[in-house]
Design a protein around this motif. Structure first.
Motif, mmCIF file in Angstrom:
data_model
loop_
_atom_site.group_PDB
_atom_site.id
_atom_site.type_symbol
_atom_site.label_atom_id
_atom_site.label_comp_id
_atom_site.label_asym_id
_atom_site.label_seq_id
_atom_site.Cartn_x
_atom_site.Cartn_y
_atom_site.Cartn_z
ATOM 1 N N LYS A 96 0.830 -1.206 0.000
ATOM 2 C CA LYS A 96 0.000 0.000 0.000
ATOM 3 C C LYS A 96 0.868 1.261 0.000
ATOM 4 C CE LYS A 96 -4.016 -1.994 2.364
ATOM 5 N NZ LYS A 96 -4.883 -1.938 3.567
ATOM 6 N N GLN A 97 1.925 1.243 0.805
ATOM 7 C CA GLN A 97 2.817 2.401 0.864
ATOM 8 C C GLN A 97 3.502 2.640 -0.479
ATOM 9 O OE1 GLN A 97 2.468 -0.008 3.096
ATOM 10 N NE2 GLN A 97 3.172 0.556 5.142
ATOM 11 N N ILE A 98 3.976 1.569 -1.100
ATOM 12 C CA ILE A 98 4.682 1.701 -2.376
ATOM 13 C C ILE A 98 3.716 2.121 -3.480
ATOM 14 C CG2 ILE A 98 6.088 0.513 -4.092
ATOM 15 C CD1 ILE A 98 7.404 1.107 -1.320
ATOM 16 N N ALA A 99 2.494 1.607 -3.426
ATOM 17 C CA ALA A 99 1.484 2.025 -4.409
ATOM 18 C C ALA A 99 1.196 3.518 -4.282
ATOM 19 C CB ALA A 99 0.205 1.219 -4.222
ATOM 20 N N ALA A 100 1.134 4.005 -3.048
ATOM 21 C CA ALA A 100 0.915 5.439 -2.829
ATOM 22 C C ALA A 100 2.101 6.260 -3.324
ATOM 23 C CB ALA A 100 0.674 5.700 -1.349
ATOM 24 N N PHE A 101 3.318 5.744 -3.111
ATOM 25 C CA PHE A 101 4.524 6.416 -3.581
ATOM 26 C C PHE A 101 4.510 6.511 -5.107
ATOM 27 C CE2 PHE A 101 9.471 6.300 -3.388
ATOM 28 C CZ PHE A 101 9.504 7.685 -3.421
ATOM 29 N N GLU A 102 4.140 5.403 -5.750
ATOM 30 C CA GLU A 102 4.060 5.393 -7.213
ATOM 31 C C GLU A 102 3.003 6.381 -7.710
ATOM 32 O OE1 GLU A 102 3.662 2.145 -10.874
ATOM 33 O OE2 GLU A 102 3.219 1.545 -8.811
ATOM 34 N N GLN A 103 1.873 6.430 -7.011
ATOM 35 C CA GLN A 103 0.804 7.348 -7.388
ATOM 36 C C GLN A 103 1.252 8.804 -7.271
ATOM 37 O OE1 GLN A 103 -2.837 6.668 -5.238
ATOM 38 N NE2 GLN A 103 -3.944 8.305 -6.296
ATOM 39 N N SER A 104 2.095 9.092 -6.276
ATOM 40 C CA SER A 104 2.613 10.452 -6.116
ATOM 41 C C SER A 104 3.413 10.880 -7.344
ATOM 42 C CB SER A 104 3.493 10.546 -4.865
ATOM 43 O OG SER A 104 2.709 10.545 -3.693
ATOM 44 N N PHE A 105 4.234 9.968 -7.881
ATOM 45 C CA PHE A 105 4.996 10.286 -9.088
ATOM 46 C C PHE A 105 4.073 10.447 -10.290
ATOM 47 C CE2 PHE A 105 8.633 8.495 -6.690
ATOM 48 C CZ PHE A 105 9.537 9.513 -6.907
ATOM 49 N N THR A 106 3.036 9.605 -10.353
ATOM 50 C CA THR A 106 2.099 9.675 -11.478
ATOM 51 C C THR A 106 1.326 10.990 -11.475
ATOM 52 O OG1 THR A 106 1.846 7.268 -11.461
ATOM 53 C CG2 THR A 106 0.152 8.543 -12.610
ATOM 54 N N GLU A 107 0.861 11.397 -10.274
ATOM 55 C CA GLU A 107 0.060 12.614 -10.150
ATOM 56 C C GLU A 107 0.903 13.869 -9.963
ATOM 57 O OE1 GLU A 107 -2.795 12.121 -7.047
ATOM 58 O OE2 GLU A 107 -3.693 10.310 -7.924
ATOM 59 N N LYS A 108 2.226 13.675 -9.800
ATOM 60 C CA LYS A 108 3.124 14.798 -9.531
ATOM 61 C C LYS A 108 2.672 15.564 -8.288
ATOM 62 C CE LYS A 108 5.605 14.119 -13.260
ATOM 63 N NZ LYS A 108 7.000 13.657 -13.190
ATOM 64 N N SER A 109 2.314 14.801 -7.261
ATOM 65 C CA SER A 109 1.807 15.395 -6.019
ATOM 66 C C SER A 109 2.193 14.520 -4.835
ATOM 67 C CB SER A 109 0.280 15.518 -6.090
ATOM 68 O OG SER A 109 -0.273 15.808 -4.824
ATOM 69 N N VAL A 110 2.415 15.147 -3.673
ATOM 70 C CA VAL A 110 2.744 14.384 -2.466
ATOM 71 C C VAL A 110 1.504 13.889 -1.739
ATOM 72 C CG1 VAL A 110 4.940 15.570 -2.114
ATOM 73 C CG2 VAL A 110 2.865 16.482 -1.058
ATOM 74 N N SER A 111 0.325 14.308 -2.178
ATOM 75 C CA SER A 111 -0.914 13.958 -1.467
ATOM 76 C C SER A 111 -1.102 12.456 -1.274
ATOM 77 C CB SER A 111 -2.126 14.552 -2.196
ATOM 78 O OG SER A 111 -2.077 15.959 -2.177
ATOM 79 N N PRO A 112 -0.905 11.605 -2.303
ATOM 80 C CA PRO A 112 -1.135 10.169 -2.106
ATOM 81 C C PRO A 112 -0.261 9.542 -1.030
ATOM 82 C CG PRO A 112 -1.064 10.685 -4.441
ATOM 83 C CD PRO A 112 -0.599 11.910 -3.709
ATOM 84 N N ILE A 113 0.959 10.057 -0.865
ATOM 85 C CA ILE A 113 1.896 9.447 0.071
ATOM 86 C C ILE A 113 1.879 10.112 1.446
ATOM 87 C CG2 ILE A 113 3.921 10.869 -0.431
ATOM 88 C CD1 ILE A 113 5.643 8.437 -0.368
ATOM 89 N N GLN A 114 1.166 11.208 1.571
ATOM 90 C CA GLN A 114 1.206 12.026 2.785
ATOM 91 C C GLN A 114 0.914 11.229 4.054
ATOM 92 O OE1 GLN A 114 1.872 15.608 2.380
ATOM 93 N NE2 GLN A 114 2.500 15.211 4.481
ATOM 94 N N ALA A 115 -0.083 10.345 3.994
ATOM 95 C CA ALA A 115 -0.487 9.587 5.193
ATOM 96 C C ALA A 115 0.559 8.584 5.639
ATOM 97 C CB ALA A 115 -1.801 8.860 4.918
#
Length: 441
Positions: A96-115
Protein backbone atom coordinates in the motif's frame (compact mmCIF):
# COMPACT_ATOMS: atom_id res chain seq x y z
CA UNK A 1 -10.46 -39.17 18.56
CA UNK A 2 -8.21 -42.22 18.60
CA UNK A 3 -4.50 -42.24 17.89
CA UNK A 4 -4.78 -43.51 14.30
CA UNK A 5 -7.30 -40.77 13.42
CA UNK A 6 -5.01 -38.10 14.89
CA UNK A 7 -2.11 -39.53 12.93
CA UNK A 8 -4.11 -39.40 9.69
CA UNK A 9 -5.12 -35.80 10.47
CA UNK A 10 -1.49 -34.81 10.99
CA UNK A 11 -0.53 -36.54 7.74
CA UNK A 12 -3.21 -34.53 5.94
CA UNK A 13 -1.93 -31.31 7.53
CA UNK A 14 1.59 -32.18 6.44
CA UNK A 15 0.46 -32.84 2.87
CA UNK A 16 -1.31 -29.48 2.74
CA UNK A 17 1.81 -27.84 4.16
CA UNK A 18 4.03 -29.56 1.59
CA UNK A 19 1.78 -28.41 -1.28
CA UNK A 20 1.89 -24.82 -0.02
CA UNK A 21 5.69 -24.97 0.34
CA UNK A 22 6.08 -26.19 -3.25
CA UNK A 23 3.59 -23.63 -4.61
CA UNK A 24 5.24 -20.74 -2.77
CA UNK A 25 8.73 -21.88 -3.77
CA UNK A 26 7.77 -22.25 -7.46
CA UNK A 27 6.27 -18.74 -7.59
CA UNK A 28 9.32 -17.26 -5.87
CA UNK A 29 11.66 -19.12 -8.25
CA UNK A 30 9.70 -17.98 -11.32
CA UNK A 31 9.88 -14.38 -10.12
CA UNK A 32 13.62 -14.63 -9.47
CA UNK A 33 14.42 -15.94 -12.95
CA UNK A 34 12.06 -13.43 -14.57
CA UNK A 35 9.45 -15.83 -15.99
CA UNK A 36 6.67 -14.33 -13.89
CA UNK A 37 6.14 -10.62 -14.44
CA UNK A 38 4.03 -8.02 -12.67
CA UNK A 39 1.37 -8.49 -15.35
CA UNK A 40 0.38 -11.77 -13.65
CA UNK A 41 -0.99 -9.72 -10.73
CA UNK A 42 0.70 -11.86 -8.10
CA UNK A 43 0.62 -9.86 -4.85
CA UNK A 44 4.23 -9.27 -3.80
CA UNK A 45 4.09 -11.13 -0.45
CA UNK A 46 1.69 -13.97 -1.33
CA UNK A 47 4.50 -16.41 -2.28
CA UNK A 48 6.23 -15.67 1.03
CA UNK A 49 3.05 -16.32 3.01
CA UNK A 50 2.37 -19.55 1.12
CA UNK A 51 5.88 -20.80 1.74
CA UNK A 52 5.92 -19.89 5.45
CA UNK A 53 2.41 -21.17 6.13
CA UNK A 54 3.24 -24.40 4.35
CA UNK A 55 6.42 -24.83 6.38
CA UNK A 56 4.50 -24.23 9.61
CA UNK A 57 1.82 -26.80 8.73
CA UNK A 58 4.41 -29.32 7.60
CA UNK A 59 6.33 -29.00 10.87
CA UNK A 60 3.26 -28.75 13.11
CA UNK A 61 3.04 -32.46 14.08
CA UNK A 62 6.73 -32.59 14.99
CA UNK A 63 6.53 -29.35 16.95
CA UNK A 64 3.49 -30.52 18.84
CA UNK A 65 5.09 -33.87 19.67
CA UNK A 66 8.25 -32.09 20.81
CA UNK A 67 6.55 -29.49 22.95
CA UNK A 68 3.66 -31.47 24.45
CA UNK A 69 4.05 -33.57 27.52
CA UNK A 70 1.44 -34.95 29.85
CA UNK A 71 0.89 -31.51 31.36
CA UNK A 72 2.26 -29.39 28.57
CA UNK A 73 -0.63 -29.20 26.11
CA UNK A 74 -1.68 -25.69 27.14
CA UNK A 75 1.88 -24.36 27.07
CA UNK A 76 2.48 -26.05 23.73
CA UNK A 77 -0.62 -24.46 22.24
CA UNK A 78 0.53 -21.03 23.39
CA UNK A 79 4.00 -21.62 21.98
CA UNK A 80 2.63 -22.85 18.67
CA UNK A 81 0.33 -19.82 18.42
CA UNK A 82 3.26 -17.50 19.14
CA UNK A 83 5.37 -19.30 16.55
CA UNK A 84 2.66 -18.96 13.89
CA UNK A 85 2.31 -15.25 14.62
CA UNK A 86 6.09 -14.87 14.50
CA UNK A 87 6.34 -16.67 11.18
CA UNK A 88 3.54 -14.58 9.66
CA UNK A 89 5.12 -11.35 10.84
CA UNK A 90 8.41 -12.08 9.06
CA UNK A 91 6.79 -11.46 5.69
CA UNK A 92 6.10 -7.73 5.70
CA UNK A 93 3.68 -6.22 3.23
CA UNK A 94 4.39 -2.62 2.23
CA UNK A 95 2.45 -2.75 -1.03
CA UNK A 96 0.00 0.00 0.00
CA UNK A 97 2.82 2.40 0.86
CA UNK A 98 4.68 1.70 -2.38
CA UNK A 99 1.48 2.02 -4.41
CA UNK A 100 0.92 5.44 -2.83
CA UNK A 101 4.52 6.42 -3.58
CA UNK A 102 4.06 5.39 -7.21
CA UNK A 103 0.80 7.35 -7.39
CA UNK A 104 2.61 10.45 -6.12
CA UNK A 105 5.00 10.29 -9.09
CA UNK A 106 2.10 9.68 -11.48
CA UNK A 107 0.06 12.61 -10.15
CA UNK A 108 3.12 14.80 -9.53
CA UNK A 109 1.81 15.39 -6.02
CA UNK A 110 2.74 14.38 -2.47
CA UNK A 111 -0.91 13.96 -1.47
CA UNK A 112 -1.14 10.17 -2.11
CA UNK A 113 1.90 9.45 0.07
CA UNK A 114 1.21 12.03 2.78
CA UNK A 115 -0.49 9.59 5.19
CA UNK A 116 2.54 7.28 5.09
CA UNK A 117 5.22 9.85 5.93
CA UNK A 118 6.96 9.68 9.30
CA UNK A 119 7.77 13.03 10.96
CA UNK A 120 11.36 11.76 11.19
CA UNK A 121 11.70 11.30 7.40
CA UNK A 122 14.74 13.17 6.12
CA UNK A 123 17.04 13.08 3.12
CA UNK A 124 20.68 13.21 4.13
CA UNK A 125 22.46 15.56 4.18
CA UNK A 126 19.44 17.93 4.04
CA UNK A 127 17.84 18.85 7.44
CA UNK A 128 14.47 17.28 8.29
CA UNK A 129 12.80 20.71 8.14
CA UNK A 130 13.35 20.69 4.37
CA UNK A 131 11.76 17.27 3.83
CA UNK A 132 8.35 18.50 2.56
CA UNK A 133 9.90 20.87 0.03
CA UNK A 134 12.44 18.28 -1.18
CA UNK A 135 9.79 15.56 -1.57
CA UNK A 136 7.44 17.90 -3.43
CA UNK A 137 10.24 18.95 -5.78
CA UNK A 138 11.29 15.36 -6.48
CA UNK A 139 7.84 13.92 -7.26
CA UNK A 140 6.93 16.99 -9.34
CA UNK A 141 10.07 17.29 -11.45
CA UNK A 142 11.46 13.80 -12.03
CA UNK A 143 10.77 12.38 -15.52
CA UNK A 144 7.84 10.06 -16.18
CA UNK A 145 7.83 6.93 -14.04
CA UNK A 146 7.28 3.79 -16.11
CA UNK A 147 7.07 1.39 -13.19
CA UNK A 148 7.86 0.86 -9.52
CA UNK A 149 8.22 -2.72 -8.30
CA UNK A 150 8.85 -4.32 -4.90
CA UNK A 151 11.75 -6.74 -5.34
CA UNK A 152 11.90 -7.95 -1.75
CA UNK A 153 10.64 -6.93 1.66
CA UNK A 154 11.58 -7.58 5.25
CA UNK A 155 10.75 -6.08 8.60
CA UNK A 156 11.32 -2.34 8.37
CA UNK A 157 12.42 -2.08 4.74
CA UNK A 158 11.72 -3.00 1.14
CA UNK A 159 13.90 -3.08 -1.95
CA UNK A 160 12.35 -1.20 -4.86
CA UNK A 161 13.08 -1.18 -8.59
CA UNK A 162 12.32 2.14 -10.29
CA UNK A 163 12.15 2.72 -14.04
CA UNK A 164 12.15 6.41 -15.00
CA UNK A 165 12.23 7.77 -18.55
CA UNK A 166 15.67 9.30 -19.04
CA UNK A 167 17.08 7.96 -15.77
CA UNK A 168 16.87 4.27 -16.57
CA UNK A 169 16.35 1.47 -14.06
CA UNK A 170 17.48 1.97 -10.46
CA UNK A 171 17.25 -0.18 -7.33
CA UNK A 172 17.40 0.95 -3.71
CA UNK A 173 15.72 0.52 -0.33
CA UNK A 174 12.94 2.37 1.45
CA UNK A 175 12.72 2.13 5.23
CA UNK A 176 9.68 2.10 7.53
CA UNK A 177 8.91 2.54 11.22
CA UNK A 178 6.72 0.17 13.26
CA UNK A 179 3.60 1.91 11.95
CA UNK A 180 4.63 1.31 8.36
CA UNK A 181 5.51 4.94 7.67
CA UNK A 182 8.46 6.04 5.53
CA UNK A 183 11.52 6.99 7.57
CA UNK A 184 14.08 6.91 4.78
CA UNK A 185 13.93 6.81 0.95
CA UNK A 186 17.33 5.93 -0.48
CA UNK A 187 16.32 6.85 -4.06
CA UNK A 188 15.85 10.49 -3.09
CA UNK A 189 19.00 10.50 -0.96
CA UNK A 190 20.98 9.16 -3.91
CA UNK A 191 19.51 11.73 -6.30
CA UNK A 192 20.37 14.54 -3.90
CA UNK A 193 23.93 13.29 -3.51
CA UNK A 194 24.27 12.98 -7.28
CA UNK A 195 22.99 16.53 -7.75
CA UNK A 196 25.36 17.90 -5.11
CA UNK A 197 28.26 16.04 -6.69
CA UNK A 198 27.24 17.27 -10.16
CA UNK A 199 27.10 20.85 -8.90
CA UNK A 200 30.54 20.45 -7.34
CA UNK A 201 31.95 18.98 -10.56
CA UNK A 202 30.30 21.72 -12.59
CA UNK A 203 31.96 24.40 -10.48
CA UNK A 204 35.31 22.68 -10.97
CA UNK A 205 34.89 21.89 -14.67
CA UNK A 206 34.76 23.59 -18.03
CA UNK A 207 31.12 24.51 -18.56
CA UNK A 208 31.09 25.44 -22.25
CA UNK A 209 33.34 24.51 -25.18
CA UNK A 210 36.07 26.90 -26.30
CA UNK A 211 36.95 26.37 -29.99
CA UNK A 212 40.15 28.46 -29.85
CA UNK A 213 42.53 28.68 -32.85
CA UNK A 214 41.25 25.46 -34.44
CA UNK A 215 37.74 26.87 -34.32
CA UNK A 216 38.97 29.86 -36.29
CA UNK A 217 40.70 27.59 -38.80
CA UNK A 218 37.76 25.25 -39.37
CA UNK A 219 34.57 27.27 -39.75
CA UNK A 220 31.30 25.34 -40.22
CA UNK A 221 28.52 26.10 -42.62
CA UNK A 222 24.85 25.82 -41.77
CA UNK A 223 22.87 23.08 -43.49
CA UNK A 224 19.26 21.83 -43.34
CA UNK A 225 17.53 18.58 -44.26
CA UNK A 226 14.12 17.04 -43.61
CA UNK A 227 13.13 14.02 -41.54
CA UNK A 228 10.51 11.43 -42.48
CA UNK A 229 7.85 13.33 -40.49
CA UNK A 230 8.68 16.68 -42.09
CA UNK A 231 10.90 18.33 -39.48
CA UNK A 232 13.58 20.61 -40.87
CA UNK A 233 16.75 19.66 -38.96
CA UNK A 234 19.53 22.25 -38.65
CA UNK A 235 23.21 21.48 -38.31
CA UNK A 236 26.77 22.72 -38.62
CA UNK A 237 28.79 20.99 -41.33
CA UNK A 238 32.55 20.98 -40.76
CA UNK A 239 33.93 19.85 -44.12
CA UNK A 240 37.56 19.20 -45.03
CA UNK A 241 37.18 17.15 -48.22
CA UNK A 242 34.54 15.13 -50.05
CA UNK A 243 36.77 12.05 -50.03
CA UNK A 244 37.41 12.21 -46.28
CA UNK A 245 35.59 9.96 -43.77
CA UNK A 246 32.54 11.50 -42.11
CA UNK A 247 31.26 11.63 -38.52
CA UNK A 248 27.74 12.54 -37.38
CA UNK A 249 27.81 14.34 -33.98
CA UNK A 250 24.68 14.17 -31.78
CA UNK A 251 24.22 16.15 -28.54
CA UNK A 252 22.89 15.30 -25.07
CA UNK A 253 19.61 16.32 -23.39
CA UNK A 254 19.10 20.07 -23.00
CA UNK A 255 21.96 20.84 -25.39
CA UNK A 256 22.40 21.65 -29.07
CA UNK A 257 25.06 21.45 -31.80
CA UNK A 258 27.35 23.78 -29.82
CA UNK A 259 28.31 20.81 -27.62
CA UNK A 260 30.77 19.97 -30.44
CA UNK A 261 32.10 23.49 -31.10
CA UNK A 262 35.64 22.56 -30.03
CA UNK A 263 35.41 18.82 -30.73
CA UNK A 264 34.51 19.05 -34.42
CA UNK A 265 37.52 21.28 -35.36
CA UNK A 266 39.86 18.78 -33.70
CA UNK A 267 38.28 15.99 -35.75
CA UNK A 268 38.72 18.18 -38.85
CA UNK A 269 42.40 18.48 -38.00
CA UNK A 270 42.51 14.67 -37.86
CA UNK A 271 41.02 14.47 -41.37
CA UNK A 272 37.31 13.89 -40.71
CA UNK A 273 34.27 15.69 -42.08
CA UNK A 274 31.79 16.34 -39.26
CA UNK A 275 28.12 17.25 -39.01
CA UNK A 276 26.87 18.48 -35.61
CA UNK A 277 23.07 18.64 -35.55
CA UNK A 278 20.35 20.17 -33.43
CA UNK A 279 17.96 17.36 -32.42
CA UNK A 280 14.29 17.97 -31.70
CA UNK A 281 14.86 16.98 -28.07
CA UNK A 282 17.27 19.57 -26.67
CA UNK A 283 17.43 23.20 -25.63
CA UNK A 284 19.31 26.47 -25.47
CA UNK A 285 22.97 26.02 -24.63
CA UNK A 286 25.98 28.35 -24.66
CA UNK A 287 23.66 31.27 -25.51
CA UNK A 288 22.57 29.52 -28.70
CA UNK A 289 19.07 28.18 -29.48
CA UNK A 290 18.25 24.65 -30.56
CA UNK A 291 16.65 25.46 -33.90
CA UNK A 292 15.32 21.96 -34.56
CA UNK A 293 13.68 21.74 -31.11
CA UNK A 294 11.99 25.10 -31.59
CA UNK A 295 10.77 24.06 -35.03
CA UNK A 296 9.37 20.77 -33.71
CA UNK A 297 7.39 22.63 -31.04
CA UNK A 298 6.03 25.12 -33.58
CA UNK A 299 4.88 22.30 -35.87
CA UNK A 300 3.43 20.25 -33.01
CA UNK A 301 5.72 17.32 -33.78
CA UNK A 302 6.65 14.81 -31.05
CA UNK A 303 9.82 15.94 -29.30
CA UNK A 304 10.62 13.39 -26.60
CA UNK A 305 14.13 11.96 -26.52
CA UNK A 306 13.11 8.78 -28.33
CA UNK A 307 11.64 10.91 -31.16
CA UNK A 308 15.09 12.29 -31.99
CA UNK A 309 15.96 8.93 -33.55
CA UNK A 310 14.18 10.18 -36.68
CA UNK A 311 16.57 13.16 -36.78
CA UNK A 312 19.61 10.91 -36.48
CA UNK A 313 18.35 8.58 -39.20
CA UNK A 314 17.69 11.54 -41.53
CA UNK A 315 21.19 12.90 -40.83
CA UNK A 316 22.74 9.52 -41.68
CA UNK A 317 20.81 9.49 -44.96
CA UNK A 318 21.91 13.06 -45.74
CA UNK A 319 25.59 12.33 -45.13
CA UNK A 320 25.54 8.98 -46.94
CA UNK A 321 24.04 10.62 -50.02
CA UNK A 322 26.44 13.60 -49.89
CA UNK A 323 29.68 11.66 -49.40
CA UNK A 324 28.79 8.29 -50.96
CA UNK A 325 30.18 6.40 -47.98
CA UNK A 326 29.14 4.91 -44.65
CA UNK A 327 28.88 7.19 -41.63
CA UNK A 328 30.47 7.04 -38.17
CA UNK A 329 27.70 7.95 -35.69
CA UNK A 330 28.76 9.68 -32.44
CA UNK A 331 26.28 10.25 -29.61
CA UNK A 332 26.25 11.92 -26.20
CA UNK A 333 24.09 10.69 -23.31
CA UNK A 334 20.58 9.91 -24.63
CA UNK A 335 21.68 10.41 -28.25
CA UNK A 336 24.46 7.85 -27.76
CA UNK A 337 21.76 5.29 -26.93
CA UNK A 338 19.90 6.30 -30.09
CA UNK A 339 23.18 6.02 -32.02
CA UNK A 340 23.54 2.42 -30.83
CA UNK A 341 19.90 1.48 -31.40
CA UNK A 342 19.91 2.96 -34.93
CA UNK A 343 23.50 2.17 -35.79
CA UNK A 344 23.50 -1.59 -35.24
CA UNK A 345 20.73 -2.10 -37.82
CA UNK A 346 21.41 0.71 -40.31
CA UNK A 347 23.53 -0.49 -43.24
CA UNK A 348 24.66 3.10 -43.89
CA UNK A 349 26.51 3.18 -40.54
CA UNK A 350 30.18 2.23 -40.42
CA UNK A 351 30.88 2.49 -36.66
CA UNK A 352 29.48 3.96 -33.43
CA UNK A 353 31.01 6.10 -30.69
CA UNK A 354 28.80 6.39 -27.60
CA UNK A 355 29.49 8.72 -24.66
CA UNK A 356 27.41 7.71 -21.59
CA UNK A 357 24.73 5.50 -23.17
CA UNK A 358 22.01 3.98 -21.01
CA UNK A 359 18.43 2.69 -20.97
CA UNK A 360 16.83 6.14 -21.02
CA UNK A 361 13.58 5.42 -22.86
CA UNK A 362 11.63 2.96 -20.73
CA UNK A 363 9.17 0.87 -22.73
CA UNK A 364 9.54 3.15 -25.78
CA UNK A 365 12.68 1.30 -26.90
CA UNK A 366 14.39 -2.04 -26.28
CA UNK A 367 17.19 -2.23 -23.75
CA UNK A 368 20.70 -1.47 -25.00
CA UNK A 369 21.65 -4.97 -23.92
CA UNK A 370 19.70 -6.15 -26.98
CA UNK A 371 21.58 -3.75 -29.25
CA UNK A 372 24.94 -4.84 -27.86
CA UNK A 373 24.09 -8.51 -28.35
CA UNK A 374 23.32 -7.86 -32.04
CA UNK A 375 26.17 -5.45 -32.78
CA UNK A 376 28.46 -6.65 -35.55
CA UNK A 377 30.00 -3.22 -36.27
CA UNK A 378 32.90 -1.47 -34.58
CA UNK A 379 31.93 0.56 -31.54
CA UNK A 380 33.54 2.46 -28.69
CA UNK A 381 31.48 3.11 -25.56
CA UNK A 382 32.63 5.23 -22.64
CA UNK A 383 31.32 7.29 -19.75
CA UNK A 384 32.34 8.78 -16.44
CA UNK A 385 33.98 6.32 -14.05
CA UNK A 386 30.85 6.36 -11.87
CA UNK A 387 28.69 5.27 -14.80
CA UNK A 388 31.09 2.59 -16.02
CA UNK A 389 29.79 -0.40 -14.04
CA UNK A 390 26.20 0.13 -15.21
CA UNK A 391 27.45 0.35 -18.79
CA UNK A 392 29.47 -2.84 -18.36
CA UNK A 393 26.30 -4.59 -17.15
CA UNK A 394 24.39 -3.42 -20.23
CA UNK A 395 27.13 -4.79 -22.48
CA UNK A 396 26.58 -8.18 -20.84
CA UNK A 397 28.61 -11.12 -22.03
CA UNK A 398 29.95 -9.40 -25.15
CA UNK A 399 33.72 -9.86 -25.33
CA UNK A 400 35.63 -6.66 -25.87
CA UNK A 401 38.05 -6.60 -28.80
CA UNK A 402 40.00 -3.95 -30.66
CA UNK A 403 36.91 -2.94 -32.67
CA UNK A 404 34.25 -3.29 -29.95
CA UNK A 405 35.33 -1.95 -26.59
CA UNK A 406 34.50 0.05 -23.48
CA UNK A 407 36.87 2.76 -22.28
CA UNK A 408 36.85 3.47 -18.53
CA UNK A 409 38.76 6.64 -17.57
CA UNK A 410 41.38 6.75 -14.84
CA UNK A 411 40.01 10.13 -13.72
CA UNK A 412 36.45 10.56 -12.46
CA UNK A 413 35.51 11.77 -15.94
CA UNK A 414 32.27 13.35 -17.10
CA UNK A 415 28.88 12.46 -18.50
CA UNK A 416 28.57 12.79 -22.27
CA UNK A 417 30.84 14.29 -24.90
CA UNK A 418 31.71 17.32 -22.76
CA UNK A 419 34.38 15.03 -21.29
CA UNK A 420 36.43 16.03 -24.38
CA UNK A 421 36.17 19.81 -24.10
CA UNK A 422 39.37 21.82 -24.11
CA UNK A 423 40.62 22.27 -20.55
CA UNK A 424 38.33 19.60 -19.13
CA UNK A 425 40.01 17.47 -16.49
CA UNK A 426 40.83 14.06 -17.96
CA UNK A 427 40.02 15.11 -21.55
CA UNK A 428 43.34 13.84 -22.87
CA UNK A 429 42.73 10.23 -21.93
CA UNK A 430 39.32 10.30 -23.62
CA UNK A 431 40.90 11.77 -26.76
CA UNK A 432 43.54 9.04 -26.73
CA UNK A 433 40.81 6.38 -26.63
CA UNK A 434 38.81 8.04 -29.44
CA UNK A 435 41.89 8.52 -31.63
CA UNK A 436 43.00 4.91 -31.16
CA UNK A 437 39.52 3.68 -32.10
CA UNK A 438 39.25 5.87 -35.21
CA UNK A 439 42.68 4.70 -36.37
CA UNK A 440 41.54 1.06 -36.27
CA UNK A 441 38.34 1.33 -38.30
Amino acid sequence: MNTSTKFRDFKTIQKIGFILIVLGAVIILLKIIGLLSASHFIEEDIPNYLFLTGAFLFLLPMLKKLLMGRKGSKKASILLLALSIGISSTAQNYSKQIAAFEQSFTEKSVSPIQAYLSPTLKFDPIPVANTPAILKNIVSNLPKLNSMTILESAEGKAKIKYDFVGLGVRESYVHFDEEGKFTRIELIENLIKMELEAQKKMRESVQTPTPGPLGEKFQPKNIEFKTSDGLLVNGNLYEVGEDKPVILLCHQAGYNRVEYADIAPKLNEMGYNCLAIDQRSGGNFADKPNVSAESAKEKGLPNEMIDARADIKAAIDFLHKRYKQKVIVWGSSYSSSLALLEGVSNDKVKAIIAFSPGDYFGDAAPSLSTAFSKADKPFLVTSSKEEASALTTLMGTIKSNENQSQFIPESSGFHGSKALWTGQKGAEEYWNAVTAFLNKI
